[in-house]
Design a protein around this motif. Sequence first.
Motif, PDB file in Angstrom:
ATOM      1  N   ASP B   1     -26.563 -19.965 -31.360  1.00  0.00           N
ATOM      2  CA  ASP B   1     -25.562 -19.067 -32.012  1.00  0.00           C
ATOM      3  C   ASP B   1     -24.969 -19.827 -33.221  1.00  0.00           C
ATOM      4  N   THR B   2     -25.294 -19.142 -34.251  1.00  0.00           N
ATOM      5  CA  THR B   2     -24.668 -19.785 -35.728  1.00  0.00           C
ATOM      6  C   THR B   2     -23.288 -19.679 -35.624  1.00  0.00           C
ATOM      7  N   ALA B   3     -22.710 -20.754 -36.028  1.00  0.00           N
ATOM      8  CA  ALA B   3     -21.164 -20.831 -36.330  1.00  0.00           C
ATOM      9  C   ALA B   3     -20.662 -20.288 -37.448  1.00  0.00           C
ATOM     10  N   VAL B   4     -21.159 -20.762 -38.609  1.00  0.00           N
ATOM     11  CA  VAL B   4     -21.007 -20.387 -39.873  1.00  0.00           C
ATOM     12  C   VAL B   4     -22.237 -19.870 -40.413  1.00  0.00           C
ATOM     13  N   SER B   5     -22.413 -18.975 -40.822  1.00  0.00           N
ATOM     14  CA  SER B   5     -23.667 -18.258 -41.582  1.00  0.00           C
ATOM     15  C   SER B   5     -23.353 -17.811 -43.070  1.00  0.00           C
ATOM     16  N   GLN B   6     -24.326 -17.702 -43.870  1.00  0.00           N
ATOM     17  CA  GLN B   6     -24.255 -17.467 -45.343  1.00  0.00           C
ATOM     18  C   GLN B   6     -25.550 -16.720 -45.488  1.00  0.00           C
ATOM     19  N   THR B   7     -25.247 -15.603 -46.490  1.00  0.00           N
ATOM     20  CA  THR B   7     -26.480 -15.078 -47.000  1.00  0.00           C
ATOM     21  C   THR B   7     -26.247 -14.720 -48.353  1.00  0.00           C
ATOM     22  N   PRO B   8     -27.191 -15.002 -49.423  1.00  0.00           N
ATOM     23  CA  PRO B   8     -28.672 -15.156 -48.954  1.00  0.00           C
ATOM     24  C   PRO B   8     -28.651 -16.911 -48.992  1.00  0.00           C
ATOM     25  N   LYS B   9     -29.748 -17.477 -48.557  1.00  0.00           N
ATOM     26  CA  LYS B   9     -30.025 -18.767 -48.608  1.00  0.00           C
ATOM     27  C   LYS B   9     -30.309 -19.342 -49.923  1.00  0.00           C
ATOM     28  N   TYR B  10     -31.197 -18.599 -50.411  1.00  0.00           N
ATOM     29  CA  TYR B  10     -31.458 -18.931 -52.202  1.00  0.00           C
ATOM     30  C   TYR B  10     -31.067 -17.563 -53.145  1.00  0.00           C
ATOM     31  N   LEU B  11     -30.869 -17.904 -54.292  1.00  0.00           N
ATOM     32  CA  LEU B  11     -30.288 -17.016 -55.222  1.00  0.00           C
ATOM     33  C   LEU B  11     -30.765 -17.383 -56.596  1.00  0.00           C
ATOM     34  N   VAL B  12     -31.719 -16.622 -57.115  1.00  0.00           N
ATOM     35  CA  VAL B  12     -32.137 -16.793 -58.377  1.00  0.00           C
ATOM     36  C   VAL B  12     -31.927 -15.639 -59.280  1.00  0.00           C
ATOM     37  N   THR B  13     -31.208 -15.872 -60.392  1.00  0.00           N
ATOM     38  CA  THR B  13     -30.664 -14.717 -61.216  1.00  0.00           C
ATOM     39  C   THR B  13     -30.565 -15.274 -62.683  1.00  0.00           C
ATOM     40  N   GLN B  14     -30.516 -13.994 -63.532  1.00  0.00           N
ATOM     41  CA  GLN B  14     -30.453 -14.375 -64.959  1.00  0.00           C
ATOM     42  C   GLN B  14     -28.993 -14.645 -65.326  1.00  0.00           C
ATOM     43  N   MET B  15     -28.799 -15.375 -66.273  1.00  0.00           N
ATOM     44  CA  MET B  15     -27.531 -15.556 -66.929  1.00  0.00           C
ATOM     45  C   MET B  15     -26.834 -13.893 -67.219  1.00  0.00           C
ATOM     46  N   GLY B  16     -25.505 -13.966 -67.008  1.00  0.00           N
ATOM     47  CA  GLY B  16     -24.857 -12.500 -67.446  1.00  0.00           C
ATOM     48  C   GLY B  16     -24.832 -11.765 -66.332  1.00  0.00           C
ATOM     49  N   ASN B  17     -25.702 -11.759 -65.209  1.00  0.00           N
ATOM     50  CA  ASN B  17     -25.769 -10.957 -63.800  1.00  0.00           C
ATOM     51  C   ASN B  17     -24.246 -11.230 -63.206  1.00  0.00           C
ATOM     52  N   ASP B  18     -24.161 -10.222 -62.212  1.00  0.00           N
ATOM     53  CA  ASP B  18     -22.950 -10.584 -61.252  1.00  0.00           C
ATOM     54  C   ASP B  18     -24.065 -10.540 -59.859  1.00  0.00           C
ATOM     55  N   LYS B  19     -23.535 -11.349 -59.057  1.00  0.00           N
ATOM     56  CA  LYS B  19     -23.920 -11.603 -57.784  1.00  0.00           C
ATOM     57  C   LYS B  19     -22.755 -11.877 -56.858  1.00  0.00           C
ATOM     58  N   SER B  20     -23.147 -11.643 -55.343  1.00  0.00           N
ATOM     59  CA  SER B  20     -22.319 -11.976 -54.308  1.00  0.00           C
ATOM     60  C   SER B  20     -23.043 -12.792 -53.071  1.00  0.00           C
ATOM     61  N   ILE B  21     -22.225 -13.617 -52.672  1.00  0.00           N
ATOM     62  CA  ILE B  21     -22.747 -14.515 -51.427  1.00  0.00           C
ATOM     63  C   ILE B  21     -21.662 -14.243 -50.115  1.00  0.00           C
ATOM     64  N   LYS B  22     -22.424 -13.949 -49.086  1.00  0.00           N
ATOM     65  CA  LYS B  22     -21.491 -13.623 -48.007  1.00  0.00           C
ATOM     66  C   LYS B  22     -21.667 -14.679 -46.847  1.00  0.00           C
ATOM     67  N   CYS B  23     -20.424 -14.589 -46.058  1.00  0.00           N
ATOM     68  CA  CYS B  23     -20.149 -15.823 -45.309  1.00  0.00           C
ATOM     69  C   CYS B  23     -19.389 -15.072 -44.160  1.00  0.00           C
ATOM     70  N   GLU B  24     -19.872 -15.501 -42.872  1.00  0.00           N
ATOM     71  CA  GLU B  24     -19.330 -15.047 -41.513  1.00  0.00           C
ATOM     72  C   GLU B  24     -19.004 -16.206 -40.613  1.00  0.00           C
ATOM     73  N   GLN B  25     -18.074 -16.297 -39.758  1.00  0.00           N
ATOM     74  CA  GLN B  25     -17.963 -17.093 -38.824  1.00  0.00           C
ATOM     75  C   GLN B  25     -17.648 -16.527 -37.511  1.00  0.00           C
ATOM     76  N   ASN B  26     -18.231 -17.213 -36.549  1.00  0.00           N
ATOM     77  CA  ASN B  26     -17.930 -16.547 -35.394  1.00  0.00           C
ATOM     78  C   ASN B  26     -17.171 -17.680 -34.297  1.00  0.00           C
ATOM     79  N   LEU B  27     -16.353 -18.428 -34.913  1.00  0.00           N
ATOM     80  CA  LEU B  27     -15.786 -19.439 -34.211  1.00  0.00           C
ATOM     81  C   LEU B  27     -14.183 -19.184 -34.058  1.00  0.00           C
TER      82      LEU B  27
END
Lengths: 111, 111
Positions: B1-27
Amino acid sequence: GESVGLHLPTLSVQEGDNSIINCAYSNSASDYFIWYKQESGKGPQFIIDIRSNMDKRQGQRVTVLLNKTVKHLSLQIAATQPGDSAVYFCAEMDGFQKLVFGTGTRLLVSP
Amino acid sequence: DTAVSQTPKYLVTQMGNDKSIKCEQNLGHDTMYWYKQDSKKFLKIMFSYNNKELIINETVPNRFSPKSPDKAHLNLHINSLELGDSAVYFCASSGRLAGEFFGPGTRLTVL
Protein backbone atom coordinates in the motif's frame (compact mmCIF):
# COMPACT_ATOMS: atom_id res chain seq x y z
CA GLY A 1 22.35 12.77 -17.60
CA GLU A 2 21.86 15.12 -14.70
CA SER A 3 24.46 16.85 -12.62
CA VAL A 4 22.55 16.58 -9.35
CA GLY A 5 24.49 16.12 -6.21
CA LEU A 6 27.92 17.05 -7.57
CA HIS A 7 28.29 19.68 -4.86
CA LEU A 8 27.24 17.39 -2.04
CA PRO A 9 29.82 16.42 0.56
CA THR A 10 30.55 12.74 0.12
CA LEU A 11 31.52 10.05 2.60
CA SER A 12 33.03 6.90 1.10
CA VAL A 13 33.26 3.78 3.25
CA GLN A 14 33.87 0.09 2.84
CA GLU A 15 31.11 -2.42 3.44
CA GLY A 16 31.13 -3.47 7.07
CA ASP A 17 32.65 -0.23 8.35
CA ASN A 18 30.78 2.11 10.65
CA SER A 19 29.70 5.41 9.10
CA ILE A 20 29.27 8.74 10.83
CA ILE A 21 27.42 11.54 9.07
CA ASN A 22 27.50 14.95 10.68
CA CYS A 23 25.16 17.90 10.57
CA ALA A 24 25.28 21.38 12.04
CA TYR A 25 21.92 23.00 12.63
CA SER A 26 21.21 26.68 12.89
CA ASN A 27 18.37 27.36 15.29
CA SER A 28 19.06 26.92 19.00
CA ALA A 29 15.29 26.93 19.60
CA SER A 30 14.73 23.83 17.44
CA ASP A 31 13.40 21.00 19.56
CA TYR A 32 12.92 18.13 17.15
CA PHE A 33 15.35 16.63 14.67
CA ILE A 34 15.05 13.97 12.01
CA TRP A 35 17.43 12.08 9.76
CA TYR A 36 16.23 11.15 6.29
CA LYS A 37 17.68 8.84 3.66
CA GLN A 38 17.09 9.59 0.00
CA GLU A 39 17.90 6.97 -2.60
CA SER A 40 18.25 7.91 -6.23
CA GLY A 41 14.90 8.67 -7.85
CA LYS A 42 12.96 8.35 -4.60
CA GLY A 43 11.58 10.61 -1.91
CA PRO A 44 13.29 11.12 1.44
CA GLN A 45 12.66 8.26 3.84
CA PHE A 46 12.39 8.76 7.60
CA ILE A 47 15.21 6.96 9.45
CA ILE A 48 15.24 8.16 13.02
CA ASP A 49 14.28 11.19 15.07
CA ILE A 50 15.27 12.74 18.37
CA ARG A 51 13.80 15.39 20.61
CA SER A 52 15.88 18.05 22.29
CA ASN A 53 15.38 16.56 25.76
CA MET A 54 17.53 13.60 24.68
CA ASP A 55 21.15 13.40 23.56
CA LYS A 56 21.11 9.91 22.08
CA ARG A 57 18.62 7.61 20.46
CA GLN A 58 19.19 4.19 18.94
CA GLY A 59 17.41 2.34 16.21
CA GLN A 60 18.24 -0.73 14.23
CA ARG A 61 21.88 -0.24 13.15
CA VAL A 62 21.49 3.53 13.48
CA THR A 63 22.19 5.92 16.32
CA VAL A 64 21.52 9.64 16.42
CA LEU A 65 23.53 11.88 18.73
CA LEU A 66 22.48 15.41 19.59
CA ASN A 67 24.81 18.02 21.07
CA LYS A 68 22.74 21.10 21.75
CA THR A 69 25.69 23.05 23.12
CA VAL A 70 27.36 23.19 19.73
CA LYS A 71 24.18 22.62 17.68
CA HIS A 72 25.47 19.41 16.19
CA LEU A 73 23.69 16.26 15.12
CA SER A 74 25.23 13.03 13.93
CA LEU A 75 23.98 9.80 12.43
CA GLN A 76 25.97 6.65 13.04
CA ILE A 77 25.34 3.63 10.86
CA ALA A 78 26.81 0.37 12.12
CA ALA A 79 28.13 -2.28 9.72
CA THR A 80 27.37 -0.19 6.65
CA GLN A 81 25.95 -2.11 3.70
CA PRO A 82 25.82 -1.26 -0.02
CA GLY A 83 22.08 -0.67 0.39
CA ASP A 84 22.90 2.21 2.72
CA SER A 85 24.31 4.17 -0.21
CA ALA A 86 22.14 7.27 -0.53
CA VAL A 87 21.99 10.97 0.31
CA TYR A 88 21.34 11.61 3.98
CA PHE A 89 19.65 14.76 5.26
CA CYS A 90 19.26 16.10 8.73
CA ALA A 91 16.24 18.29 9.40
CA GLU A 92 15.31 20.51 12.32
CA MET A 93 11.83 21.58 13.34
CA ASP A 94 11.76 25.30 13.97
CA GLY A 95 9.36 27.26 16.18
CA PHE A 96 6.84 27.48 13.36
CA GLN A 97 6.48 23.70 13.13
CA LYS A 98 8.35 23.79 9.86
CA LEU A 99 11.09 21.34 8.91
CA VAL A 100 14.30 22.96 7.73
CA PHE A 101 16.60 20.60 5.87
CA GLY A 102 20.38 20.55 5.82
CA THR A 103 22.31 20.36 2.58
CA GLY A 104 22.73 16.58 2.56
CA THR A 105 25.66 14.17 2.58
CA ARG A 106 26.16 11.47 -0.01
CA LEU A 107 27.19 8.10 1.44
CA LEU A 108 28.96 5.73 -0.94
CA VAL A 109 29.49 2.17 0.26
CA SER A 110 31.95 -0.01 -1.60
CA PRO A 111 31.61 -3.79 -1.48
CA ASP B 1 0.00 0.00 0.00
CA THR B 2 1.37 3.39 -0.98
CA ALA B 3 1.34 5.86 1.91
CA VAL B 4 1.91 9.10 -0.01
CA SER B 5 1.38 9.02 -3.76
CA GLN B 6 1.92 11.66 -6.41
CA THR B 7 1.02 11.92 -10.07
CA PRO B 8 2.56 12.31 -12.52
CA LYS B 9 6.07 11.05 -11.77
CA TYR B 10 7.51 12.97 -14.71
CA LEU B 11 6.21 16.16 -16.28
CA VAL B 12 7.81 17.80 -19.31
CA THR B 13 6.23 20.98 -20.58
CA GLN B 14 6.86 24.25 -22.39
CA MET B 15 7.43 27.61 -20.75
CA GLY B 16 4.20 29.50 -20.18
CA ASN B 17 2.02 26.42 -19.78
CA ASP B 18 -0.12 25.64 -16.73
CA LYS B 19 0.23 22.26 -15.03
CA SER B 20 -0.97 20.43 -11.94
CA ILE B 21 0.55 17.79 -9.69
CA LYS B 22 -1.70 15.65 -7.52
CA CYS B 23 -0.96 14.18 -4.11
CA GLU B 24 -2.85 11.77 -1.92
CA GLN B 25 -2.03 10.21 1.44
CA ASN B 26 -3.76 7.26 3.07
CA LEU B 27 -2.08 7.60 6.46
CA GLY B 28 -4.88 9.57 8.08
CA HIS B 29 -2.53 12.49 8.68
CA ASP B 30 -3.87 15.98 9.25
CA THR B 31 -0.95 17.89 7.76
CA MET B 32 0.33 17.84 4.19
CA TYR B 33 3.21 19.66 2.51
CA TRP B 34 4.79 20.53 -0.78
CA TYR B 35 8.58 20.69 -1.05
CA LYS B 36 10.84 21.67 -3.92
CA GLN B 37 14.21 19.97 -4.45
CA ASP B 38 16.62 21.75 -6.75
CA SER B 39 19.44 20.36 -8.88
CA LYS B 40 21.82 20.53 -5.91
CA LYS B 41 19.48 18.32 -3.87
CA PHE B 42 18.48 21.20 -1.61
CA LEU B 43 15.03 20.57 -0.15
CA LYS B 44 12.85 23.52 0.77
CA ILE B 45 9.31 23.67 2.03
CA MET B 46 6.82 25.54 -0.13
CA PHE B 47 3.45 25.04 1.56
CA SER B 48 1.88 23.30 4.50
CA TYR B 49 -1.80 22.54 5.02
CA ASN B 50 -3.45 21.33 8.18
CA ASN B 51 -6.96 19.94 7.83
CA LYS B 52 -7.40 21.74 4.50
CA GLU B 53 -6.20 25.08 5.87
CA LEU B 54 -3.03 26.82 4.69
CA ILE B 55 -0.50 27.00 7.53
CA ILE B 56 2.81 27.79 5.83
CA ASN B 57 3.47 29.67 2.62
CA GLU B 58 7.18 30.14 2.11
CA THR B 59 7.27 33.20 -0.14
CA VAL B 60 6.43 31.11 -3.14
CA PRO B 61 5.37 33.05 -6.30
CA ASN B 62 1.65 33.50 -6.80
CA ARG B 63 1.91 31.30 -9.87
CA PHE B 64 1.94 28.35 -7.45
CA SER B 65 -1.44 27.61 -5.92
CA PRO B 66 -2.02 24.63 -3.65
CA LYS B 67 -5.50 23.25 -3.27
CA SER B 68 -6.70 20.82 -0.62
CA PRO B 69 -10.16 19.40 -1.39
CA ASP B 70 -9.97 17.23 1.73
CA LYS B 71 -7.31 16.38 4.27
CA ALA B 72 -6.11 13.37 2.29
CA HIS B 73 -5.34 15.40 -0.84
CA LEU B 74 -3.11 18.35 -1.58
CA ASN B 75 -2.70 19.31 -5.22
CA LEU B 76 -0.28 21.86 -6.63
CA HIS B 77 -1.22 23.98 -9.62
CA ILE B 78 1.43 26.04 -11.38
CA ASN B 79 0.56 28.81 -13.83
CA SER B 80 2.81 30.30 -16.50
CA LEU B 81 5.66 27.86 -15.97
CA GLU B 82 9.19 29.26 -16.09
CA LEU B 83 12.53 27.59 -16.70
CA GLY B 84 13.47 28.06 -13.04
CA ASP B 85 10.51 25.96 -11.97
CA SER B 86 12.31 22.85 -13.19
CA ALA B 87 12.93 20.71 -10.11
CA VAL B 88 11.63 17.70 -8.27
CA TYR B 89 8.49 18.42 -6.25
CA PHE B 90 7.72 16.28 -3.23
CA CYS B 91 4.48 15.97 -1.38
CA ALA B 92 4.65 14.88 2.26
CA SER B 93 2.32 14.32 5.18
CA SER B 94 2.72 14.11 8.93
CA GLY B 95 0.79 13.10 12.00
CA ARG B 96 1.19 14.45 15.49
CA LEU B 97 3.97 12.28 16.81
CA ALA B 98 6.31 11.40 13.98
CA GLY B 99 8.22 13.10 11.20
CA GLU B 100 7.08 13.68 7.69
CA PHE B 101 6.48 10.94 5.15
CA PHE B 102 7.37 11.83 1.60
CA GLY B 103 5.91 10.82 -1.72
CA PRO B 104 8.07 9.55 -4.60
CA GLY B 105 8.41 12.98 -6.20
CA THR B 106 7.41 14.58 -9.50
CA ARG B 107 10.26 15.62 -11.76
CA LEU B 108 9.17 18.76 -13.60
CA THR B 109 11.15 19.86 -16.64
CA VAL B 110 10.27 23.17 -18.25
CA LEU B 111 11.64 23.62 -21.77
